[in-house]
Design a protein around this motif. Structure first.
Motif, PDB file in Angstrom:
ATOM      1  N   ALA A  40     -11.171 -23.057 -44.738  1.00 55.04           N
ATOM      2  CA  ALA A  40     -10.269 -21.912 -44.601  1.00 55.04           C
ATOM      3  C   ALA A  40      -9.626 -21.997 -43.219  1.00 55.04           C
ATOM      4  CB  ALA A  40     -11.032 -20.606 -44.760  1.00 55.04           C
ATOM      5  N   ALA A  42      -7.566 -20.265 -41.539  1.00 58.91           N
ATOM      6  CA  ALA A  42      -7.479 -19.054 -40.710  1.00 58.91           C
ATOM      7  C   ALA A  42      -8.843 -18.597 -40.193  1.00 58.91           C
ATOM      8  CB  ALA A  42      -6.833 -17.930 -41.500  1.00 58.91           C
ATOM      9  N   CYS A  43      -9.908 -19.165 -40.736  1.00 62.88           N
ATOM     10  CA  CYS A  43     -11.270 -18.759 -40.361  1.00 62.88           C
ATOM     11  C   CYS A  43     -12.067 -20.020 -40.012  1.00 62.88           C
ATOM     12  CB  CYS A  43     -11.945 -18.013 -41.505  1.00 62.88           C
ATOM     13  SG  CYS A  43     -11.008 -16.588 -42.112  1.00 62.88           S
ATOM     14  N   HIS A 125      -7.630 -11.403 -45.997  1.00 68.20           N
ATOM     15  CA  HIS A 125      -8.474 -12.546 -46.361  1.00 68.20           C
ATOM     16  C   HIS A 125      -8.033 -13.157 -47.697  1.00 68.20           C
ATOM     17  CE1 HIS A 125     -11.191 -12.944 -43.121  1.00 68.20           C
ATOM     18  NE2 HIS A 125     -11.846 -11.814 -43.298  1.00 68.20           N
ATOM     19  N   ASP A 128      -5.561 -15.471 -46.705  1.00 65.63           N
ATOM     20  CA  ASP A 128      -6.187 -16.670 -46.141  1.00 65.63           C
ATOM     21  C   ASP A 128      -6.579 -17.644 -47.249  1.00 65.63           C
ATOM     22  OD1 ASP A 128      -6.000 -15.419 -43.651  1.00 65.63           O
ATOM     23  OD2 ASP A 128      -8.089 -14.733 -43.679  1.00 65.63           O
ATOM     24  N   ASP A 131      -3.527 -19.247 -48.810  1.00 65.07           N
ATOM     25  CA  ASP A 131      -2.996 -20.218 -47.863  1.00 65.07           C
ATOM     26  C   ASP A 131      -3.810 -21.512 -47.915  1.00 65.07           C
ATOM     27  OD1 ASP A 131      -0.933 -20.690 -46.026  1.00 65.07           O
ATOM     28  OD2 ASP A 131      -2.232 -20.269 -44.324  1.00 65.07           O
ATOM     29  N   SER A 132      -5.121 -21.379 -47.949  1.00 66.04           N
ATOM     30  CA  SER A 132      -6.005 -22.545 -47.964  1.00 66.04           C
ATOM     31  C   SER A 132      -5.892 -23.327 -49.260  1.00 66.04           C
ATOM     32  CB  SER A 132      -7.460 -22.105 -47.750  1.00 66.04           C
ATOM     33  OG  SER A 132      -7.611 -21.455 -46.508  1.00 66.04           O
ATOM     34  N   ARG A 197       0.946 -12.071 -40.274  1.00 64.61           N
ATOM     35  CA  ARG A 197       0.306 -13.168 -39.545  1.00 64.61           C
ATOM     36  C   ARG A 197       0.218 -12.846 -38.046  1.00 64.61           C
ATOM     37  NH1 ARG A 197      -0.114 -18.347 -41.856  1.00 64.61           N
ATOM     38  NH2 ARG A 197       0.692 -18.554 -43.984  1.00 64.61           N
ATOM     39  N   ARG A 202      -2.953 -14.920 -37.297  1.00 70.82           N
ATOM     40  CA  ARG A 202      -2.798 -16.135 -38.104  1.00 70.82           C
ATOM     41  C   ARG A 202      -1.640 -16.965 -37.569  1.00 70.82           C
ATOM     42  NH1 ARG A 202      -6.952 -12.962 -39.453  1.00 70.82           N
ATOM     43  NH2 ARG A 202      -7.956 -13.633 -41.380  1.00 70.82           N
TER      44      ARG A 202
END
Length: 223
Positions: A40, A42-43, A125, A128, A131-132, A197, A202
């Motif tokens: 992920a 963003a994480c 999330h 996120d 996006d991933s 974002r 982000r």
């Protein structure tokens, strides 16, 4: 969309969760198990599955009123993810679906609105995860109007800098941050996804937008 109403709409977080549930869960259930192991972006340090396990755990804590001191700290989040390490991906999604279905009523019942931000965080999330996975619609989509309303309210209640946002994909301007102050309001021109974002820390690499009267780091709610 003009400045958010000062009167809290207790049903708003639940509506956002329901809309996102109906869009996200079918998508996730159609993906192969290998996709849940993707990083992920963003994480850092988390996989897609870790993000989903964190989201489901957070919502179930709300549903079951298990909100003891220290909950949602990095250490608590890591424990919640570890507690689900032996679960199948399907079981994680089942818990997430339950949380997104039932948490709205609990959040609405908190007259102080202290849990409203959880719904916004869950929606972020979900972005996120999209996006991933390379899916379209990250930080936008059907839940966008509800999320923007929550964002406006959160930034106002936290006394963040005033910002006037002219969004390419929303008809009316959005007012964020404190309702008064001596500093000239900043101005953003761009789309919803980029604004979200910026406010959530982000990456905005390659995004076309203008931000005047403020630096991007000043918007980050988590910075």
């Amino acid at each position: 969309m003009t400045a958010a109403d000062d009167v809290r709409d207790p049903s708003l977080p639940g509506r956002l969760l329901t809309v996102e549930r109906d869009a996200l869960l079918p998508l996730l259930r159609s993906r192969p198990d290998a996709d849940f192991a993707l990083p992920a972006a963003a994480c850092p340090g988390w996989t897609v599955r870790d993000v989903l396990a964190h989201c489901s755990a957070a919502l179930i804590r709300v549903v079951e009123s298990r909100l003891e001191k220290g909950v949602f700290s990095p250490e608590s989040n890591d424990r919640d993810i570890a507690d689900r390490a032996d679960w199948t991906n399907a079981r994680v999604l089942d818990e997430l679906e339950r949380g997104m279905t039932e948490a709205g009523e609990v959040i609405a019942g908190r007259a102080d609105g202290v849990l409203d931000g959880i719904a916004f965080g869950e929606w972020v999330h979900a972005g996120d995860v999209r996006d991933s996975l390379g899916e379209p619609g990250a930080y936008t989509g059907a839940g966008g109007p509800y999320a923007l309303s929550l964002l406006a309210r959160v930034t106002r209640e936290r006394g963040r800098l005033r910002l006037h946002a002219d969004l390419d994909d929303v008809d009316e301007p959005l007012q964020l941050g404190a309702t008064s102050g001596t500093r000239t309001p900043a101005r953003f021109i761009g789309d919803t996804a980029t604004l979200v974002r910026l406010y959530t820390g982000r990456a905005v690499d390659g995004a076309l937008y203008e931000l005047m009267g403020a630096e991007a780091k000043e918007l980050n709610l988590f910075g």
